[in-house]
Write an enzyme that holds these catalytic residues in place. Structure first.
Site, PDB file in Angstrom:
ATOM      1  CB  THR A  46      40.205  47.069  40.019  1.00 56.31           C
ATOM      2  OG1 THR A  46      38.994  47.101  40.774  1.00 56.31           O
ATOM      3  CG2 THR A  46      39.992  47.793  38.705  1.00 56.31           C
ATOM      4  CG  HIS A  74      38.834  41.416  37.709  1.00 51.65           C
ATOM      5  ND1 HIS A  74      38.480  40.137  37.334  1.00 51.65           N
ATOM      6  CD2 HIS A  74      38.363  41.577  38.967  1.00 51.65           C
ATOM      7  CE1 HIS A  74      37.817  39.553  38.332  1.00 51.65           C
ATOM      8  NE2 HIS A  74      37.743  40.405  39.335  1.00 51.65           N
TER       9      HIS A  74
HETATM   10 ZN   LIG Z   1      41.361  49.543  43.870  1.00 53.10          ZN
END
Ligand SMILES: [Zn+2]
Ligand SMILES: [Zn+2]
Length: 351
Positions: A39, A42
């Site tokens: 995450t 990204h």
């Molecule tokens: Zn995480």
């Protein structure tokens, strides 16, 4: 203090910033270990989940650390903890900050809060010397569990959500995990802890398949060399898996998860893709009566994850492929994309 600050998409680095001060009910934590998560990559490269209005923001959301300062007022404690946190306590943090008053929060679904924030994404996170955390999101580590032991407790709490809360894996079931990155490997460990009899793992990287076997996979499959449907049927007397957890977010892996799922089974999609849409074989979902569901972050699962660590189901060393200082976060994000054999990159805040 110093912190890794994201200023814009693809722009960020180590900076000197003001120390955080605790509001009522908050604590200040000095992180000991923090993780690099897909995450984060990204978000930094594509702006995923964050908002322009939240930038600049201190990145990093997976961490354990030591309480170094206590805000005023009574702390709300999670999981029935009765003691207030004190300076020196070791804690693991749930970085999603729910509003605690919307209709989803009132139903206990804190991860679906309509007015959520998130450390390291929308609020200042943990790639820093200090981080401010509402005390209700900081859980004391169990006796005998060190900060290093608990270093992966945050992604583990997510795996608890995907495998146990969403997938409802039960004793004796067969589970297929598609993708053996950190979430996939932690899902293997939780499936084993939940009593799954067979745990099948599909993963193209050989070193990750080896890690999957270390954490409890009973069979690993290279999806580039073998047909995943044939391989999972062969391993289950033709029955197929009762639960499939897709843990990569790639459209190929999602298609494999749907194809391999047994009739009547549950499919949990937990990987965030790079945006855009993914085509699904809806005829398979219809004719196999699949229950296909999403799983996002964690929902009051930290105490379950910490109990699994205390019971020896999850060992930090099984997932970590490199340990670095947090100030090297930008290089680490680059390396994670460039080297597909990377599993978990851990930041040791004493380096
Ligand atoms: Zn995480
Ligand atoms: Zn809410």
């Amino acid at each position: 203090m110093h912190a890794f600050v994201m200023r814009d998409i693809g722009v960020g680095g180590r900076e000197r910033v003001a120390d955080p001060t605790p509001s009522r009910g908050d604590v200040i934590i000095a992180p000991a270990y923090s993780g690099l998560c897909g995450t984060d990559v990204h978000m930094f490269h594509e702006g995923t989940l964050t908002r322009k209005s939240s930038l600049p923001v201190v990145m990093g959301h997976e961490f354990v650390g030591t309480v170094v300062e206590i805000g005023s007022g009574d702390q709300v404690r999670p999981y029935g903890e009765t003691d207030q946190l004190r300076v020196g306590d070791h804690v693991s943090v749930e970085p999603l900050l729910p509003c605690n008053s919307c209709s989803q929060c009132l139903r206990g679904r804190s991860n679906l809060c309509s007015d959520w924030s998130h450390l390291g994404i929308l609020d200042d996170g943990c790639w820093a010397d200090l981080v401010r955390v509402p005390a209700v999101r900081a859980t004391k580590l169990p006796d005998g569990v060190s900060l290093y032991d608990a270093a992966l407790a945050e992604p583990l709490a997510c795996a608890v959500n995907f495998v146990v809360q969403r997938g409802r894996v039960r004793t004796g079931e067969t589970v297929l995990i598609v993708g053996a990155g950190p979430i996939g490997l932690l899902s293997v460990a939780m499936a084993k802890a939940a009593g799954a009899e067979r745990i099948l793992v599909s993963e193209p990287q050989a070193n990750r398949r080896a890690s999957a076997e270390r954490v409890g996979a009973t069979l690993t499959i290279d999806p580039l060399a073998h047909d995943i449907v044939d391989a999972t049927r062969a391993a289950t007397n033709g029955a197929g898996p009762d639960v499939v957890v897709e843990a990569s977010g790639s459209s190929t892996a999602v298609a494999q998860a749907i194809a391999a799922a047994a009739p009547g089974s549950r499919v949990v999609l937990s990987g965030l893709g790079s945006g855009g849409t993914t085509a699904l074989d809806t005829n398979s979902i219809v004719t196999k009566e699949l229950t296909v569901m999403g799983g996002f972050a964690s929902r009051w699962a930290m105490s379950t994850g910490l109990a699994a660590i205390a019971a020896g189901h999850v060992r930090t060393d099984d997932l970590v492929t490199s340990v670095r200082p947090w100030s090297h976060a930008e290089q680490a994000m680059h390396d994670m994309v460039a080297d597909p054999t990377t599993c978990k990159i851990l930041f040791d805040h004493s380096l």
